[in-house]
Design an enzyme around this catalytic site. Structure first.
Site, PDB file in Angstrom:
ATOM      1  N   LYS A  33       0.822  -1.214   0.000  1.00 57.61           N
ATOM      2  CA  LYS A  33       0.000   0.000   0.000  1.00 57.61           C
ATOM      3  C   LYS A  33       0.859   1.270   0.000  1.00 57.61           C
ATOM      4  O   LYS A  33       0.491   2.266  -0.628  1.00 57.61           O
ATOM      5  CB  LYS A  33      -0.959   0.005   1.188  1.00 57.61           C
ATOM      6  CG  LYS A  33      -0.322   0.069   2.551  1.00 57.61           C
ATOM      7  CD  LYS A  33      -1.381   0.078   3.636  1.00 57.61           C
ATOM      8  CE  LYS A  33      -0.749   0.100   5.009  1.00 57.61           C
ATOM      9  NZ  LYS A  33       0.101   1.275   5.245  1.00 57.61           N
ATOM     10  N   THR A  34       2.000   1.260   0.687  1.00 56.31           N
ATOM     11  CA  THR A  34       2.870   2.440   0.666  1.00 56.31           C
ATOM     12  C   THR A  34       3.397   2.680  -0.741  1.00 56.31           C
ATOM     13  O   THR A  34       3.494   3.832  -1.198  1.00 56.31           O
ATOM     14  CB  THR A  34       4.042   2.269   1.648  1.00 56.31           C
ATOM     15  OG1 THR A  34       3.521   2.025   2.957  1.00 56.31           O
ATOM     16  CG2 THR A  34       4.905   3.516   1.684  1.00 56.31           C
ATOM     17  N   ASP A 216      -3.239   7.518   4.235  1.00 55.99           N
ATOM     18  CA  ASP A 216      -2.778   6.161   4.532  1.00 55.99           C
ATOM     19  C   ASP A 216      -3.353   5.734   5.880  1.00 55.99           C
ATOM     20  O   ASP A 216      -3.568   6.564   6.765  1.00 55.99           O
ATOM     21  CB  ASP A 216      -1.246   6.148   4.569  1.00 55.99           C
ATOM     22  CG  ASP A 216      -0.683   4.740   4.626  1.00 55.99           C
ATOM     23  OD1 ASP A 216      -1.381   3.797   4.209  1.00 55.99           O
ATOM     24  OD2 ASP A 216       0.466   4.593   5.081  1.00 55.99           O
ATOM     25  N   GLU A 217      -3.597   4.435   6.048  1.00 60.68           N
ATOM     26  CA  GLU A 217      -4.134   3.887   7.299  1.00 60.68           C
ATOM     27  C   GLU A 217      -5.464   4.556   7.668  1.00 60.68           C
ATOM     28  O   GLU A 217      -5.687   4.936   8.821  1.00 60.68           O
ATOM     29  CB  GLU A 217      -3.114   4.043   8.446  1.00 60.68           C
ATOM     30  CG  GLU A 217      -1.748   3.450   8.170  1.00 60.68           C
ATOM     31  CD  GLU A 217      -1.713   1.932   8.234  1.00 60.68           C
ATOM     32  OE1 GLU A 217      -2.799   1.311   8.345  1.00 60.68           O
ATOM     33  OE2 GLU A 217      -0.615   1.353   8.170  1.00 60.68           O
ATOM     34  N   GLN A 247      -7.119  -4.285  10.085  1.00 62.39           N
ATOM     35  CA  GLN A 247      -5.966  -3.806  10.847  1.00 62.39           C
ATOM     36  C   GLN A 247      -6.302  -2.563  11.661  1.00 62.39           C
ATOM     37  O   GLN A 247      -5.412  -1.805  12.042  1.00 62.39           O
ATOM     38  CB  GLN A 247      -4.793  -3.531   9.903  1.00 62.39           C
ATOM     39  CG  GLN A 247      -4.313  -4.776   9.166  1.00 62.39           C
ATOM     40  CD  GLN A 247      -3.104  -4.509   8.301  1.00 62.39           C
ATOM     41  OE1 GLN A 247      -1.992  -4.262   8.790  1.00 62.39           O
ATOM     42  NE2 GLN A 247      -3.296  -4.564   6.993  1.00 62.39           N
ATOM     43  N   ARG A 600       2.913  -9.710  10.568  1.00 59.09           N
ATOM     44  CA  ARG A 600       4.233  -9.058  10.542  1.00 59.09           C
ATOM     45  C   ARG A 600       5.309 -10.081  10.184  1.00 59.09           C
ATOM     46  O   ARG A 600       6.430  -9.690   9.821  1.00 59.09           O
ATOM     47  CB  ARG A 600       4.601  -8.454  11.900  1.00 59.09           C
ATOM     48  CG  ARG A 600       3.680  -7.415  12.494  1.00 59.09           C
ATOM     49  CD  ARG A 600       3.333  -6.304  11.567  1.00 59.09           C
ATOM     50  NE  ARG A 600       2.062  -6.583  10.891  1.00 59.09           N
ATOM     51  CZ  ARG A 600       1.611  -5.929   9.833  1.00 59.09           C
ATOM     52  NH1 ARG A 600       2.317  -4.977   9.296  1.00 59.09           N
ATOM     53  NH2 ARG A 600       0.446  -6.247   9.286  1.00 59.09           N
TER      54      ARG A 600
END
Length: 767
Positions: A33-34, A216-217, A247, A600
């Site tokens: 996504k980044t 973002d997020e 998330q 992670r």
């Protein structure tokens, strides 16, 4: 094909190439996504969108820095505004401070200062708070601010004693913040939201400026952030948000999951892209995570997949105690490093609460493993750091009451609590800043002893002298504070280990200031330096390039990845947390916390629980986490104990449920080389500071070359030096670097003199 798109998959390309109108990118863990956000920025720039019209917002300094770096590589020289929400709010408030009753040089209170300010308001107002602590009241005020409920609109709920207390305290607290020209973290968002809605012209101006907004997020946004984004994208609806409902783990901070779940309701014409390909984890790890999160109801369905290798089974290990758990993990990691299979930085251990790190730390020290604990806020919360920065806050904002309270008797100058309380009462009664009350010390109360008034007046004079430094370099400002107040000398002359540790921290702060000056030369950046300290994030302390094992909470781990991950204490009451057991929505958030931890891991994952654990001051028998029963047995290898003692009913029941499919147990340590166990490390880091160095001769070390020249970098704060004309002196401040490094030296006969060190005749005392 556009070179910008060659490294992207089809879904990523679709998100990057979308340019007009709202867009929702549902990005699973490890789906890039980044990369999508940064490539989309570069794509917009290439299509002719001016950089000044772009605004990209995220939640951590680390994420913002990473995006800034990537955009710099994709589109060099384009000044796109990339920031965290709170830094964005802080910058806007600097410009529009007068619209909300602040001065542009306002202070940002961290959680400690905000709590202390609230406590002082409660005490000064004689509010009856029953059994509710300032912390509990502060949490209620924070929730109100996140919902944009101003003090004058706060309505107590029938049957809620706490809300009635908040209704009285909240307005007084907010008045005091404004009197101090100060804000807490929640105000950075609440003030901006109120600014946009109370000033249509300001809203329209900013909407016109930021025509393309990327977030973002997005699943972590609260109501205030939601309102800000809606206001900034009312005219130009190019709002692109990226996130994952699975998330969303910050509900306890006010994050509203509905913001992302209802994005398509808010924007019916939104373009929706799903990023479902995972580039991070093995197939087995991903299947475990996917099946677990599938038990949540409030989510956006995704079909996660990966082309990565199958990988080894996810390990589940049962231990007798938390000491066995910690020791086994330390031994496994040590063995893998000793055999050359892994580096220390490949490993991360996650836990639900910070208190669980203690046993792991002890085990790591016993085997000599290097490790880092991620608690990014810790450095700036240390007393000595807050003391020194308190003086900086006063230089920047003389109305800051908390800075006065912190510094007025630090170091001790004989101004007692009774004197301070009288000053506070006078300031509150007259509705003036505390420093102004201190200036009126001679007229407040005639019964005061003259010596008390003289001490307060001396403090005011000290602050006034320091205030002349506002435009100096940061290292010089800190150096003068340390010398003028005597703080450095007090710590240097101390005899306790605590004094030496604090001295080391102060010197680290000076190093930090020097590095800041190198990045922002020319002075005049005091406000920016303080803002960096105020808005530090938890993961800012993480050193990605250091070869150490990382220990951190599951919440802090979001956004990171490691080849090998251990998740400890998967037990009822820990994960899921005990507060979630009676609330389905909180239980779903706890499941998301576990999902984040699992995803992670890149190559290996071990989860564990202990049959018996010392936690919160008591030893208790545990119940394994119900989340473990929601994971696919066929993807896991299990190590159960042969015997754990009598009356372990809960563990026995869990075993029966878990091995219903007759999954074989394994010996986790089989095949691993024996770990080398060493004693306590003899490194300086493990021994701590053992001596206080006070002369330049000792401090300079190798700073003197073979021709006898002293390197400018060899001089340090507080060291003794000799000048051929002025004699013996002491460095009271430093600034600059290399050939431009300067020192302010105090001499007994000549007073203070400034030198460019590379040209000065200064010598270390004793040489």
């Amino acid at each position: 094909m556009d070179p910008l798109l060659t490294s992207l998959n089809r879904a990523q390309c679709a998100a990057v190439q979308h340019t007009t109108g709202p867009m929702l990118v549902l990005a699973g863990p490890g789906s890039g996504k980044t990369r999508v956000v940064t490539h989309r920025i570069a794509h917009l720039l290439r299509t002719g969108v001016p950089a000044a019209q772009l605004l990209a917002l995220t939640f951590t300094n680390k994420a913002a820095s990473e995006m800034r770096s990537r955009v710099g590589q994709l589109a060099p020289g384009e000044p796109v505004w990339l920031s965290t929400f709170h830094r964005f709010g802080a910058k806007l408030l600097r410009h529009y401070a007068d619209h909300v009753g602040l001065s542009p040089n306002y202070t940002i209170y961290d959680t400690v200062d905000a709590k202390q300010a609230l406590t002082r308001v409660i005490e000064a107002g004689n509010f009856q708070t029953m059994h509710y602590t300032p912390g509990r009241i502060g949490q209620a005020i924070s929730r109100a601010k996140n919902k944009l409920i101003a003090p004058d609109r706060y309505q107590p709920r029938p049957g809620s004693p706490l809300s009635h207390i908040v209704a009285e305290v909240y307005p007084a607290y907010q008045r005091r913040l404004l009197a101090s020209s100060a804000v807490d973290f929640d105000d950075l968002l609440m003030h901006v939201a109120q600014l946009l809605y109370a000033n249509p012209d300001v809203r329209a101006t900013l909407d016109e400026r930021f025509r393309y907004i990327l977030v973002d997020e997005y699943q972590d946004t609260n109501h205030a952030q939601y309102v800000i984004l809606r206001a900034l994208s009312a005219d130009h609806r190019n709002l692109a948000v990226t996130g994952d409902p699975d998330q969303s783990i910050y509900g306890w901070r006010g994050a509203d999951l509905n913001n992302i779940l209802q994005f398509e309701t808010d924007y019916p014409d939104a373009h929706v892209v799903r990023l479902e390909r995972n580039y991070r984890s093995t197939k087995r790890i991903l299947r475990v995570a996917d099946q677990l999160i599938g038990n949540n109801l409030r989510r956006k369905r995704k079909s996660l997949f990966t082309d990565n290798e199958e990988g080894g089974a996810v390990r589940l290990v049962e231990y007798v105690t938390q000491d066995d758990e910690a020791s086994s993990i330390a031994t496994q990691i040590s063995a893998a490093i000793s055999s050359g299979q892994r580096r220390a930085s490949d490993f991360a251990i996650f836990y639900r609460v910070n208190a669980l790190s203690r046993g792991l730390e002890r085990a790591f020290r016993q085997v000599g493993l290097p490790y880092q604990i991620i608690r990014g806020l810790e450095f700036y919360q240390r007393k000595e750091i807050k003391d020194v920065l308190g003086y900086c806050q006063l230089i920047n904002n003389p109305r800051d009451d908390q800075a006065v309270l912190r510094t007025i008797n630090t170091p001790a100058r004989g101004i007692g609590a009774k004197t301070v309380n009288r000053l506070v009462q006078h300031a509150y009664a007259e509705r003036i800043p505390l420093l102004d009350a201190a200036r009126q010390v001679g007229t407040i109360q005639t019964t005061w002893a003259s010596r008390c008034a003289k001490k307060v007046s001396a403090y005011v004079s000290l602050v006034d002298r320091l205030s002349t430094l506002a435009d100096a370099d940061m290292e010089e400002i800190l150096g003068k504070i340390l010398s003028e107040t005597g703080y450095h000398d007090q710590l240097r002359d101390g005899e306790t280990e605590e004094d030496l540790s604090r001295l080391a921290n102060i010197e680290e702060l000076l190093t930090d200031a020097r590095q800041f000056d190198e990045e922002y030369p020319g002075g005049g950046y005091l406000e920016s330096y303080l803002e960096n300290a105020w808005l530090v994030n938890e993961t800012d302390g993480w050193e990605a390039d250091t070869d150490k094992v990382t220990l951190m909470t599951l919440h802090a781990a979001k956004g990171l990845e490691f080849p090998v991950v251990y998740i400890v204490a998967l037990e009822h009451g820990v994960l899921p947390h005990e507060r979630s057991t009676s609330d389905p929505s909180q239980l779903e958030e706890e499941r998301r916390v576990a999902f984040v931890g699992i995803t992670r891991a890149e190559q290996e994952l071990q989860m564990s629980y202990a049959v018996e654990r010392d936690f919160r001051g008591q030893r208790r028998r545990t119940v394994p986490s119900s989340f473990l029963l929601e994971m696919p047995r066929e993807e896991m290898q299990v190590t159960f104990l042969e015997a754990v003692g009598p009356a372990v009913t809960c563990v026995d029941e869990f075993r029966e449920d878990f091995i219903a499919d007759d999954i074989p147990s394994i010996d986790l340590d089989s095949g691993l080389p024996e770990a080398s166990i060493s004693g306590e490390s003899n490194s300086p880091l493990s021994q701590g500071v053992t001596a206080s160095i006070t002369t330049a001769a000792q401090m300079a070390g190798d700073g003197i070359d073979r021709l006898g020249h002293v390197s400018p970098d060899a001089f340090a704060q507080g060291m003794a030096v000799v000048h051929p004309e002025h004699g013996l002196g002491k460095i009271v401040a430093l600034s600059g670097s290399g050939k431009n490094r300067r020192a302010t030296v105090g001499f007994a006969t000549a007073g203070e003199k400034r030198f460019v060190l590379v040209h000065s005749p200064l010598r270390p005392a004793g040489q």
